[in-house]
Design an enzyme around this catalytic site. Structure first.
Site, PDB file in Angstrom:
ATOM      1  N   ASN A  73     -20.923  29.688  45.066  1.00  0.00           N
ATOM      2  CA  ASN A  73     -21.194  29.003  46.331  1.00  0.00           C
ATOM      3  C   ASN A  73     -22.346  29.664  47.072  1.00  0.00           C
ATOM      4  O   ASN A  73     -22.581  30.871  46.947  1.00  0.00           O
ATOM      5  CB  ASN A  73     -19.942  28.982  47.214  1.00  0.00           C
ATOM      6  CG  ASN A  73     -19.789  30.238  48.040  1.00  0.00           C
ATOM      7  OD1 ASN A  73     -20.266  30.320  49.178  1.00  0.00           O
ATOM      8  ND2 ASN A  73     -19.125  31.250  47.478  1.00  0.00           N
ATOM      9  N   ASN A 132     -15.859  41.463  57.120  1.00  0.00           N
ATOM     10  CA  ASN A 132     -16.541  40.923  55.950  1.00  0.00           C
ATOM     11  C   ASN A 132     -17.815  41.714  55.674  1.00  0.00           C
ATOM     12  O   ASN A 132     -18.880  41.423  56.210  1.00  0.00           O
ATOM     13  CB  ASN A 132     -16.851  39.441  56.169  1.00  0.00           C
ATOM     14  CG  ASN A 132     -17.465  38.778  54.945  1.00  0.00           C
ATOM     15  OD1 ASN A 132     -17.938  39.449  54.032  1.00  0.00           O
ATOM     16  ND2 ASN A 132     -17.463  37.456  54.921  1.00  0.00           N
ATOM     17  N   CYS A 135     -20.107  39.395  51.691  1.00  0.00           N
ATOM     18  CA  CYS A 135     -20.852  38.180  51.358  1.00  0.00           C
ATOM     19  C   CYS A 135     -22.253  38.532  50.842  1.00  0.00           C
ATOM     20  O   CYS A 135     -23.023  39.182  51.551  1.00  0.00           O
ATOM     21  CB  CYS A 135     -20.943  37.277  52.588  1.00  0.00           C
ATOM     22  SG  CYS A 135     -21.784  35.714  52.263  1.00  0.00           S
ATOM     23  N   ASN A 200     -14.975  40.761  47.190  1.00  0.00           N
ATOM     24  CA  ASN A 200     -15.712  39.596  47.641  1.00  0.00           C
ATOM     25  C   ASN A 200     -16.483  39.044  46.446  1.00  0.00           C
ATOM     26  O   ASN A 200     -16.369  39.559  45.329  1.00  0.00           O
ATOM     27  CB  ASN A 200     -16.651  39.980  48.795  1.00  0.00           C
ATOM     28  CG  ASN A 200     -16.903  38.817  49.742  1.00  0.00           C
ATOM     29  OD1 ASN A 200     -17.244  37.724  49.320  1.00  0.00           O
ATOM     30  ND2 ASN A 200     -16.733  39.052  51.029  1.00  0.00           N
ATOM     31  N   CYS A 342       0.019  32.705   8.673  1.00  0.00           N
ATOM     32  CA  CYS A 342      -1.435  32.532   8.587  1.00  0.00           C
ATOM     33  C   CYS A 342      -1.801  31.160   8.020  1.00  0.00           C
ATOM     34  O   CYS A 342      -1.180  30.678   7.066  1.00  0.00           O
ATOM     35  CB  CYS A 342      -2.012  33.646   7.713  1.00  0.00           C
ATOM     36  SG  CYS A 342      -3.769  33.500   7.360  1.00  0.00           S
ATOM     37  N   CYS A 348     -10.403  35.749  11.126  1.00  0.00           N
ATOM     38  CA  CYS A 348     -10.244  37.202  11.220  1.00  0.00           C
ATOM     39  C   CYS A 348     -11.136  37.908  10.203  1.00  0.00           C
ATOM     40  O   CYS A 348     -11.774  38.926  10.508  1.00  0.00           O
ATOM     41  CB  CYS A 348      -8.782  37.598  11.033  1.00  0.00           C
ATOM     42  SG  CYS A 348      -8.085  37.154   9.416  1.00  0.00           S
ATOM     43  N   CYS A 379      -8.695  50.424   8.762  1.00  0.00           N
ATOM     44  CA  CYS A 379      -8.586  49.693  10.030  1.00  0.00           C
ATOM     45  C   CYS A 379      -8.620  50.672  11.203  1.00  0.00           C
ATOM     46  O   CYS A 379      -7.939  51.704  11.185  1.00  0.00           O
ATOM     47  CB  CYS A 379      -7.290  48.887  10.049  1.00  0.00           C
ATOM     48  SG  CYS A 379      -6.994  47.984  11.584  1.00  0.00           S
ATOM     49  N   CYS A 382      -9.044  47.836  16.319  1.00  0.00           N
ATOM     50  CA  CYS A 382      -9.912  47.370  17.409  1.00  0.00           C
ATOM     51  C   CYS A 382      -9.376  46.121  18.105  1.00  0.00           C
ATOM     52  O   CYS A 382      -9.841  45.764  19.183  1.00  0.00           O
ATOM     53  CB  CYS A 382     -11.322  47.123  16.893  1.00  0.00           C
ATOM     54  SG  CYS A 382     -11.464  45.685  15.806  1.00  0.00           S
ATOM     55  N   CYS A 385      -9.469  41.063  15.218  1.00  0.00           N
ATOM     56  CA  CYS A 385      -8.885  40.021  14.370  1.00  0.00           C
ATOM     57  C   CYS A 385      -7.784  39.273  15.102  1.00  0.00           C
ATOM     58  O   CYS A 385      -7.693  38.043  15.023  1.00  0.00           O
ATOM     59  CB  CYS A 385      -8.363  40.622  13.064  1.00  0.00           C
ATOM     60  SG  CYS A 385      -7.122  41.923  13.281  1.00  0.00           S
TER      61      CYS A 385
END
Length: 428
Positions: A73, A132, A135, A200, A342, A348, A379, A382, A385
């Site tokens: 806005n 405020n 803004c 804000n 699956c 993945c 592996c 992380c 997948c």
């Protein structure tokens, strides 16, 4: 049924859901409709010297079929006379004495200006003030809003000026358009703030029209930066709330703002330290009646957890939020694919092969069906997948028990430093 009433720095309301200072709180008519619908409080659209607004003012960012994932806005503070707003605040508070009405204020950074508006606003019976300092557009170009909110010294000084005159609790609304929000939060605390609110809107441009090359929105062919809010900003807001909640020198309550669209979002903000939550974009998207689902959902959640008061949620997750250097380097999780669930879309595998650690193999089972299998020794847990998988339950992230003790990066560096000192002493 749990007690949903809250108290933020002495401001009480029947539930934690407040309308944020924004178009939904522009008039007494709107705020009264909101209270009738069930909202616990409202922060009146920012009062100050009335301004002239432009058209058009709003723009939305839609993503992957989801409308209003983000909202932009370029509207400024109230464009209605202060006298009209004060009259409607008085009438609304008289009609709804148990609901919280907080006046959002913005004036030039001058002591006498703050003293004057504080007195006039408090005379009509508000429950609190929200300064405020957030803004990012229009008003900031006039030295107010985020132009003040980005300077800790100005935040502290103006908060102090308000506290000189104020008889009601003072909330300082912080800008996210800053490197470290805790710097201004601490300044507000030093200035005497009774509470802080965040975030804000974030400085933004919603987009550019590829046919006309006009910015979105535009005013007669020219555009301007605006404030970004809505669901897309929630992760940013949650982090900033959490950073302030865990800061040892910011010991004031927090009103959380930023992408809160449902009761689940509200619970997350409260767990990260918010005593009340403020909503704007979701109300603009769906109307005031969303409060029914919010209060009902929150009530049911608390009952399921055996929690008798919503205030018991506040800050419960804050001790779990820390710096990266305090995370356990020996904690291990790996991905496991459930091939009975699956659907072999291979998303993945593609994600892991192209952009992660190449640890998902495409194999055949005993009867020749295609299956996917994670090489757990490679592996790194992380989560990629599981994130890209379109089927719930097809991939689980499993903790692998470790025989090693907890060791953080900070522990490691301290141990290396101690060893280095010993070696240095021996050499000398």
């Amino acid at each position: 049924m749990a007690d949903l009433s809250i108290n933020l720095a002495g401001i009480e309301s029947p539930n934690p859901f407040w309308l944020a200072s924004a178009p939904p709180t522009n008039s007494g008519y709107q705020v009264q409709r909101a209270f009738e619908a069930g909202w616990g409080g409202a922060v009146w659209k920012t009062l100050g010297d009335p301004i002239l607004n432009v058209t058009s003012r709003f723009a939305a960012v839609n993503f992957n079929g989801h409308r209003v994932a983000g909202f932009n806005n370029i509207e400024l503070i109230t464009d209605r006379p202060l006298e009209d707003n004060l009259k409607e605040i008085y009438e609304t508070k008289k009609r709804f004495p148990n609901h919280a009405i907080i006046a959002s204020l913005m004036v030039e950074p001058k002591q006498e200006k703050w003293h004057e508006i504080v007195k006039r606003v408090e005379d009509v019976g508000v429950d609190g003030l929200e300064l405020n300092f957030g803004c990012p557009h229009g008003m900031a170009e006039r030295g107010m809003g985020s132009a003040s909110g980005q300077v800790p010294e100005l935040v502290e000084k103006q908060t102090y000026w308000v506290k000189e005159a104020a008889k009601t609790p003072v909330i300082v609304k912080l800008t996210p358009n800053i490197t470290d929000i805790t710097a201004t939060a601490e300044a507000a605390t030093e200035g005497g703030a009774d509470a802080i609110s965040m975030i804000n809107t974030i400085n933004s441009l919603a987009g550019v029209d590829l046919d006309t090359w006009n910015t979105i929105p535009h005013v007669g062919g020219k555009g301007s930066h605006g404030g970004y809010c809505g669901p897309a900003v929630k992760p940013i807001a949650l982090n900033m709330v959490g950073e302030c909640a865990r800061h040892p020198r910011i010991n004031v309550p927090i009103s959380g703002i930023g992408g809160i669209s449902n009761w689940q979002d509200a619970v997350e903000f409260m767990l990260m330290g918010s005593s009340s939550v403020q909503v704007a974009t979701a109300a603009m998207h769906h109307g005031f009646r969303i409060i029914e689902d919010m209060t009902e959902g929150l009530n049911n959640y608390l009952d399921e957890k055996g929690i008798t008061s919503v205030m018991e949620l506040v800050g419960k997750s804050v001790p779990k939020y820390t710096d990266w250097g305090e995370l356990d380097l020996n904690y291990t999780i790996v991905a496991r694919i459930n091939n009975d669930i699956c659907i072999n879309c291979n998303k993945c595998h593609i994600a892991c092969e192209d952009t992660s650690h190449q640890c998902i193999d495409m194999l055949k089972d005993d009867i020749g069906n295609d299956i996917l299998k994670v090489r757990e020794e490679d592996c790194v847990g992380c989560n990629l997948c599981a994130i890209v998988c379109p089927v719930d339950g097809a991939i689980d992230m499993i903790e692998i028990p470790s025989e090693l003790p907890v060791m953080t990066w900070n522990d490691r560096q301290a141990a290396l430093g101690a060893v280095g000192c010993e070696v240095d002493i021996v050499e000398k």
